[in-house]
Scaffold this motif. Structure first.
Motif, short mmCIF file in Angstrom:
data_model
loop_
_atom_site.label_atom_id
_atom_site.label_comp_id
_atom_site.label_asym_id
_atom_site.label_seq_id
_atom_site.Cartn_x
_atom_site.Cartn_y
_atom_site.Cartn_z
N HIS A 134 0.70 -1.19 0.00
CA HIS A 134 -0.04 -0.15 0.02
C HIS A 134 0.86 1.24 0.12
O HIS A 134 2.14 1.19 0.46
CB HIS A 134 -0.82 0.14 1.30
CG HIS A 134 -1.97 -0.85 1.08
ND1 HIS A 134 -3.35 -0.40 1.22
CD2 HIS A 134 -2.13 -2.27 0.97
CE1 HIS A 134 -4.12 -1.72 1.15
NE2 HIS A 134 -3.52 -2.70 1.02
N THR B 8 0.64 5.10 1.52
CA THR B 8 0.01 6.11 2.35
C THR B 8 0.31 7.35 1.87
O THR B 8 1.48 7.77 1.48
CB THR B 8 0.50 5.96 3.73
OG1 THR B 8 0.50 4.65 4.42
CG2 THR B 8 -0.13 7.00 4.66
N MET C 252 -1.19 11.49 1.52
CA MET C 252 -2.08 12.68 2.10
C MET C 252 -2.93 13.18 0.83
O MET C 252 -2.36 13.60 -0.24
CB MET C 252 -1.10 14.07 2.48
CG MET C 252 -1.94 15.06 3.11
SD MET C 252 -2.59 14.68 4.59
CE MET C 252 -2.00 15.70 5.70
N MET D 245 -5.07 10.67 5.27
CA MET D 245 -4.16 9.92 5.13
C MET D 245 -4.74 8.69 4.26
O MET D 245 -5.46 7.92 5.00
CB MET D 245 -3.19 9.37 6.23
CG MET D 245 -2.54 10.38 6.98
SD MET D 245 -1.48 11.40 6.04
CE MET D 245 0.07 10.71 6.49
N ARG D 246 -4.69 8.66 3.12
CA ARG D 246 -5.22 7.55 2.36
C ARG D 246 -4.09 6.51 2.24
O ARG D 246 -3.06 6.56 1.80
CB ARG D 246 -5.75 7.94 0.95
CG ARG D 246 -7.00 8.81 1.13
CD ARG D 246 -7.44 9.35 -0.27
NE ARG D 246 -8.65 9.97 -0.12
CZ ARG D 246 -9.95 9.01 0.07
NH1 ARG D 246 -9.94 7.97 -0.20
NH2 ARG D 246 -11.05 9.76 -0.19
N MET D 247 -4.95 5.29 2.05
CA MET D 247 -4.15 4.05 1.75
C MET D 247 -4.70 3.46 0.40
O MET D 247 -5.49 2.94 0.44
CB MET D 247 -4.01 3.20 2.78
CG MET D 247 -3.28 3.67 4.01
SD MET D 247 -2.65 2.38 5.27
CE MET D 247 -4.17 1.74 5.58
N GLY E 22 4.51 5.87 6.54
CA GLY E 22 4.12 7.22 5.92
C GLY E 22 4.34 7.24 4.62
O GLY E 22 3.91 8.15 3.70
N GLY E 23 4.79 6.10 3.83
CA GLY E 23 4.90 6.08 2.29
C GLY E 23 4.38 4.70 1.80
O GLY E 23 3.49 4.07 2.21
N ASP F 170 -0.03 1.42 9.57
CA ASP F 170 0.93 2.32 9.46
C ASP F 170 0.73 3.57 10.18
O ASP F 170 1.79 3.67 11.29
CB ASP F 170 1.07 2.54 8.15
CG ASP F 170 2.40 3.41 7.60
OD1 ASP F 170 3.44 3.28 8.17
OD2 ASP F 170 2.28 4.16 6.68
N VAL F 171 -0.08 4.51 9.98
CA VAL F 171 -0.07 5.86 10.78
C VAL F 171 -0.55 5.75 12.08
O VAL F 171 0.05 6.37 12.73
CB VAL F 171 -1.21 6.58 9.90
CG1 VAL F 171 -1.36 7.91 10.34
CG2 VAL F 171 -0.86 6.70 8.34
N ASP G 40 -12.75 2.43 2.65
CA ASP G 40 -12.65 1.73 1.31
C ASP G 40 -12.84 0.39 1.30
O ASP G 40 -12.15 -0.39 2.17
CB ASP G 40 -10.88 1.78 0.97
CG ASP G 40 -10.43 2.97 0.14
OD1 ASP G 40 -11.40 3.80 0.02
OD2 ASP G 40 -9.29 3.01 -0.02
N ILE H 155 -10.21 -0.76 4.64
CA ILE H 155 -9.39 0.30 5.04
C ILE H 155 -10.16 1.57 5.47
O ILE H 155 -10.91 1.96 4.69
CB ILE H 155 -8.11 0.35 4.14
CG1 ILE H 155 -7.43 -0.74 3.86
CG2 ILE H 155 -7.47 1.74 4.21
CD1 ILE H 155 -6.53 -0.93 2.72
N VAL H 156 -9.74 2.19 6.51
CA VAL H 156 -10.20 3.40 6.86
C VAL H 156 -9.28 4.52 6.67
O VAL H 156 -8.28 4.43 7.05
CB VAL H 156 -10.65 3.42 8.32
CG1 VAL H 156 -11.36 4.80 8.86
CG2 VAL H 156 -11.49 2.37 8.64
N ASN H 157 -9.73 5.44 5.60
CA ASN H 157 -8.72 6.74 5.44
C ASN H 157 -9.15 7.66 6.55
O ASN H 157 -10.24 7.92 6.82
CB ASN H 157 -8.94 7.08 4.14
CG ASN H 157 -8.35 6.04 2.97
OD1 ASN H 157 -7.56 5.27 3.00
ND2 ASN H 157 -9.39 5.70 2.08
N HIS H 158 -8.15 8.24 7.05
CA HIS H 158 -8.62 9.33 8.10
C HIS H 158 -7.52 10.55 8.24
O HIS H 158 -6.37 10.07 8.01
CB HIS H 158 -8.58 8.64 9.38
CG HIS H 158 -7.48 7.83 9.96
ND1 HIS H 158 -6.38 8.34 10.48
CD2 HIS H 158 -6.98 6.58 9.50
CE1 HIS H 158 -5.53 7.41 10.75
NE2 HIS H 158 -5.78 6.26 9.91
N SER H 159 -7.86 11.61 8.67
CA SER H 159 -6.94 12.59 9.01
C SER H 159 -5.92 12.05 10.02
O SER H 159 -6.30 11.41 11.02
CB SER H 159 -7.67 13.96 9.63
OG SER H 159 -8.70 14.30 8.55
N ALA H 160 -4.79 12.72 9.94
CA ALA H 160 -3.86 12.01 10.83
C ALA H 160 -3.34 13.19 12.02
O ALA H 160 -2.05 13.09 12.43
CB ALA H 160 -2.69 11.54 10.21
#
Lengths: 155, 227
Positions: A74, A76, A78, A83-85, A104-105, B95-96, B173, B184-189
């Motif tokens: 994946h 990651t 912005m 933060m979209r994956m 972060g990447g 990850d985040v 997603d 997968i959940v996309n979210h502000s970090a």
């Protein structure tokens, strides 16, 4: 093999024991690791540097692990304030180039953990390449890739 | 001649002494008032040299009813009395979220205060994935990083009440035909810093760094106080 050569090999092996190397004929994977995750987490990440030693672009077609239901790569990024994956199908590593998977990447996403994974253990992962080769690599499960974090204590 | 002299004298006291003393008095009064304003209301000023976005006018967070890892209410009342960090994510985040919680784990070790002491903050990890993140899961997840950390979630409409006020975005997603809920959940970090009055005070954007967050927090804390 001469003694010096043997010693040199041992030295090289010792040096790389910190950065475990996994290789096929055309690619080399350096410093493959996975940040430790809470036991309750079903998902983990895999970070590494993948070197393409060959003169041709190489695609990673798939990845799998016996310890997870599914392994994907994946990115990651912005996007729209989030933060979209996004899944990277067929990640390409250009000829004589490398790709870094890091926080972060680009990263490996290990989904659906099948059994408990302890810090200090390894996660076996197999990559299938478009040139027919497969690469078996082991992700070392650790606290961090930073040396100063080695003094981490669990409370 | 006499009247002329007295007129002259009068005009000297009127044109010089009186205005000067009034001027000095008003200057002193003005300085005193402006100092009082600065002491009582720092809203017009923000601390300098920060790697965080400080809101000049702190925003009171209102009207949300969530629950924590012990199934106790998490509403505006829980944000009062101490500084709080809010982070939005989900436990199936590879990850985040773990990276940020690791950063906050390191940051927590640098705090000059201990739990229960004045000025000691709280951390709330708000899961925007209530379908998978039950209180029990959240408890094990956040407390792995630090036993002091709190996990929070709730119904989507209640989560939205909080995220909309803050400006946090999230979305899903969906995976095709996935029965195992592996979406997968996309979210502000961003990390959100809430002051002891329950007002959103600062926004810290990724990539997050423990030392920077620690330094920024102490600067903001000292500037605005722990009340």
């Amino acid at each position: 093999m001469s003694l010096t050569k043997r010693l040199n090999l041992l030295l090289v092996a010792f040096l790389f024991s910190v950065n475990i190397v996994h290789a096929s004929d055309s690619i080399k994977v350096i410093n493959a690791w996975s940040p430790e995750a809470p036991p309750v987490a079903k998902v983990m990440a895999g970070y590494m540097t993948i070197d393409n030693l060959s003169n041709k672009d190489i695609k990673i077609l798939s990845a799998k692990s016996d310890l997870f239901k599914r392994v994907e790569i994946h990115l990651t990024e912005m996007k729209d304030g989030m933060m979209r994956m996004t899944e990277q199908k067929n990640l390409t590593i250009k000829a004589k180039s490398h790709v870094e998977l890091k926080s972060g990447g680009l990263h490996m996403m290990l989904m659906g953990k099948l059994k408990p994974i302890k810090t200090g253990s390894v996660i076996p992962v197999t990559l299938t390449l478009d040139n027919g080769e497969t690469v078996n690599l082991k992700l070392k499960v650790k606290v961090s890739d930073k040396l100063e974090m080695m003094h981490h204590h669990h409370h | 001649m006499q009247s002329e002299q007295s007129t002259k004298k009068k005009s000297f006291s009127q044109t010089v002494i009186l205005p000067v003393s009034i001027g000095i008095l008003s200057l002193v009064a003005g300085l005193w008032i402006s100092q009082q304003i600065l002491i009582n209301n720092n809203d017009s000023q923000i601390p300098k040299n920060l790697d965080a976005t400080v809101l000049p006018n702190a925003r009171t967070l209102i009207d949300f009813n969530l629950f924590d890892q012990n199934e106790k209410p998490f509403s505006p009342a829980q944000l009062k009395g101490q500084w709080s960090f809010l982070f939005f994510g989900f436990t199936n985040c590879p990850d985040v979220c773990p990276t940020t919680l690791k950063v906050m784990q390191s940051m927590w070790k640098t705090l000059p205060t201990k739990m229960g002491e004045k000025g000691h903050p709280k951390l709330y990890f708000v899961s925007v994935d209530p379908q998978r993140d039950k209180p029990e899961t959240l408890k094990h997840y956040v407390q792995y990083f630090n036993p002091e950390f709190n996990g929070v979630t709730g119904k989507f409409d209640e989560l939205d009440k909080l995220t909309n006020q803050i400006g946090i975005l999230y979305g899903f997603d969906e995976k095709d035909g996935d029965k195992d809920l592996e979406y997968i959940v996309n979210h502000s970090a961003q990390l959100i810093l809430v002051d002891p009055k329950g007002r959103m005070r600062a926004v810290i954007s990724p990539p997050h760094d423990a030392k920077t967050i620690a330094a920024n927090f102490q600067t903001i804390r000292t500037f605005y106080g722990d009340e």
